[in-house]
Write a protein that holds these residues in place. Structure first.
Motif, PDB file in Angstrom:
ATOM      1  N   GLY A  13      39.954  44.430  55.583  1.00 18.71           N
ATOM      2  CA  GLY A  13      41.221  43.809  55.973  1.00 18.71           C
ATOM      3  C   GLY A  13      41.747  42.860  54.914  1.00 18.71           C
ATOM      4  O   GLY A  13      42.956  42.688  54.767  1.00 18.71           O
ATOM      5  N   ASP A  14      40.834  42.243  54.172  1.00 19.40           N
ATOM      6  CA  ASP A  14      41.243  41.311  53.125  1.00 19.40           C
ATOM      7  C   ASP A  14      42.009  42.006  52.001  1.00 19.40           C
ATOM      8  O   ASP A  14      42.888  41.423  51.380  1.00 19.40           O
ATOM      9  CB  ASP A  14      40.021  40.576  52.562  1.00 19.40           C
ATOM     10  CG  ASP A  14      39.273  39.816  53.640  1.00 19.40           C
ATOM     11  OD1 ASP A  14      39.927  39.063  54.382  1.00 19.40           O
ATOM     12  OD2 ASP A  14      38.052  39.986  53.744  1.00 19.40           O
ATOM     13  N   VAL A  15      41.683  43.256  51.749  1.00 16.84           N
ATOM     14  CA  VAL A  15      42.399  44.028  50.725  1.00 16.84           C
ATOM     15  C   VAL A  15      43.856  44.204  51.139  1.00 16.84           C
ATOM     16  O   VAL A  15      44.769  44.074  50.318  1.00 16.84           O
ATOM     17  CB  VAL A  15      41.728  45.403  50.491  1.00 16.84           C
ATOM     18  CG1 VAL A  15      42.569  46.267  49.579  1.00 16.84           C
ATOM     19  CG2 VAL A  15      40.344  45.211  49.919  1.00 16.84           C
ATOM     20  N   TYR A  16      44.086  44.448  52.422  1.00 17.85           N
ATOM     21  CA  TYR A  16      45.462  44.604  52.892  1.00 17.85           C
ATOM     22  C   TYR A  16      46.213  43.277  52.822  1.00 17.85           C
ATOM     23  O   TYR A  16      47.412  43.251  52.573  1.00 17.85           O
ATOM     24  CB  TYR A  16      45.482  45.200  54.300  1.00 17.85           C
ATOM     25  CG  TYR A  16      44.968  46.629  54.302  1.00 17.85           C
ATOM     26  CD1 TYR A  16      45.647  47.616  53.588  1.00 17.85           C
ATOM     27  CD2 TYR A  16      43.814  46.979  54.972  1.00 17.85           C
ATOM     28  CE1 TYR A  16      45.186  48.917  53.566  1.00 17.85           C
ATOM     29  CE2 TYR A  16      43.343  48.279  54.947  1.00 17.85           C
ATOM     30  CZ  TYR A  16      44.023  49.241  54.241  1.00 17.85           C
ATOM     31  OH  TYR A  16      43.567  50.531  54.202  1.00 17.85           O
ATOM     32  N   GLU A  17      45.521  42.171  53.027  1.00 13.93           N
ATOM     33  CA  GLU A  17      46.139  40.856  52.858  1.00 13.93           C
ATOM     34  C   GLU A  17      46.550  40.649  51.402  1.00 13.93           C
ATOM     35  O   GLU A  17      47.645  40.161  51.119  1.00 13.93           O
ATOM     36  CB  GLU A  17      45.174  39.748  53.305  1.00 13.93           C
ATOM     37  CG  GLU A  17      45.728  38.354  53.138  1.00 13.93           C
ATOM     38  CD  GLU A  17      46.932  38.052  54.018  1.00 13.93           C
ATOM     39  OE1 GLU A  17      47.682  37.121  53.669  1.00 13.93           O
ATOM     40  OE2 GLU A  17      47.143  38.731  55.031  1.00 13.93           O
ATOM     41  N   LEU A  18      45.685  41.044  50.472  1.00 14.71           N
ATOM     42  CA  LEU A  18      46.017  40.945  49.045  1.00 14.71           C
ATOM     43  C   LEU A  18      47.241  41.793  48.726  1.00 14.71           C
ATOM     44  O   LEU A  18      48.154  41.339  48.032  1.00 14.71           O
ATOM     45  CB  LEU A  18      44.825  41.375  48.187  1.00 14.71           C
ATOM     46  CG  LEU A  18      45.049  41.415  46.677  1.00 14.71           C
ATOM     47  CD1 LEU A  18      45.388  40.024  46.137  1.00 14.71           C
ATOM     48  CD2 LEU A  18      43.831  41.978  45.968  1.00 14.71           C
ATOM     49  N   MET A  19      47.293  43.004  49.249  1.00 12.24           N
ATOM     50  CA  MET A  19      48.438  43.876  48.988  1.00 12.24           C
ATOM     51  C   MET A  19      49.719  43.312  49.593  1.00 12.24           C
ATOM     52  O   MET A  19      50.788  43.433  49.006  1.00 12.24           O
ATOM     53  CB  MET A  19      48.150  45.289  49.493  1.00 12.24           C
ATOM     54  CG  MET A  19      47.114  46.000  48.638  1.00 12.24           C
ATOM     55  SD  MET A  19      46.879  47.717  49.068  1.00 12.24           S
ATOM     56  CE  MET A  19      45.597  47.593  50.291  1.00 12.24           C
ATOM     57  N   THR A  20      49.618  42.659  50.740  1.00 12.00           N
ATOM     58  CA  THR A  20      50.784  42.021  51.353  1.00 12.00           C
ATOM     59  C   THR A  20      51.273  40.863  50.489  1.00 12.00           C
ATOM     60  O   THR A  20      52.484  40.691  50.295  1.00 12.00           O
ATOM     61  CB  THR A  20      50.443  41.534  52.776  1.00 12.00           C
ATOM     62  OG1 THR A  20      50.041  42.668  53.546  1.00 12.00           O
ATOM     63  CG2 THR A  20      51.632  40.868  53.432  1.00 12.00           C
ATOM     64  N   LEU A  21      50.338  40.077  49.946  1.00  7.81           N
ATOM     65  CA  LEU A  21      50.710  38.990  49.036  1.00  7.81           C
ATOM     66  C   LEU A  21      51.448  39.539  47.809  1.00  7.81           C
ATOM     67  O   LEU A  21      52.462  38.988  47.381  1.00  7.81           O
ATOM     68  CB  LEU A  21      49.472  38.228  48.568  1.00  7.81           C
ATOM     69  CG  LEU A  21      48.914  37.175  49.496  1.00  7.81           C
ATOM     70  CD1 LEU A  21      47.535  36.731  49.019  1.00  7.81           C
ATOM     71  CD2 LEU A  21      49.848  35.990  49.561  1.00  7.81           C
ATOM     72  N   ILE A  22      50.921  40.622  47.257  1.00 12.85           N
ATOM     73  CA  ILE A  22      51.537  41.235  46.077  1.00 12.85           C
ATOM     74  C   ILE A  22      52.935  41.748  46.411  1.00 12.85           C
ATOM     75  O   ILE A  22      53.884  41.519  45.665  1.00 12.85           O
ATOM     76  CB  ILE A  22      50.632  42.370  45.536  1.00 12.85           C
ATOM     77  CG1 ILE A  22      49.330  41.791  44.983  1.00 12.85           C
ATOM     78  CG2 ILE A  22      51.372  43.183  44.470  1.00 12.85           C
ATOM     79  CD1 ILE A  22      48.251  42.833  44.735  1.00 12.85           C
TER      80      ILE A  22
END
Length: 129
Positions: A13-22
């Motif tokens: 889930g943290d990877v999707y948070e990173l992608m949302t930030l990007i």
């Protein structure tokens, strides 16, 4: 200028948070990284985004999802790696890949992040202080 890692976590889930930030700040993204390592008998990858410094305070964050994804092998990449590649293509910032030491080689996680900052500076991905 302060350069600091911000660990988002190690889970999927943290990877999707990173992608949302990007996706929410594409103009601030300077570099995207895939840091490959061998940890606890497995080949794993950390995803990271180096942002441009803030105007006030000159803070340069490096958001990272630490050693939570399986390393992609030739001919077979994982769903999250493909999603990270799609974000890279969407914002037109290529993914830079490195092989690095695992965080378990360091007594403290902050020492590991200091070592990564040194590697990124040596490769001119981070400006000198």
């Amino acid at each position: 200028m302060t350069q600091h890692f911000i660990k988002l976590g190690e889970g999927y889930g943290d990877v999707y948070e990173l992608m949302t930030l990007i996706d929410s700040m594409p103009e601030r993204v300077q570099h995207l990284l895939a840091l490959h390592t061998h940890k606890n008998g497995e080949d794993v990858t950390s995803f990271a985004a180096i942002m441009k410094p803030t105007t006030q305070g000159h803070f340069l964050p490096i958001y990272i999802c630490l050693e939570g994804m399986p390393k992609p092998v030739e001919g077979k990449s994982h769903k999250r790696y493909q999603a990270f590649q799609q974000v890279s293509e969407r914002i037109d910032v290529p993914i830079i890949e490195f092989d690095v030491q695992p965080s378990t080689n360091f007594h403290d996680e902050s020492l590991y992040f200091q070592q990564l900052i040194a590697v990124l500076r040596l490769n001119h991905l981070l400006p000198p202080i």
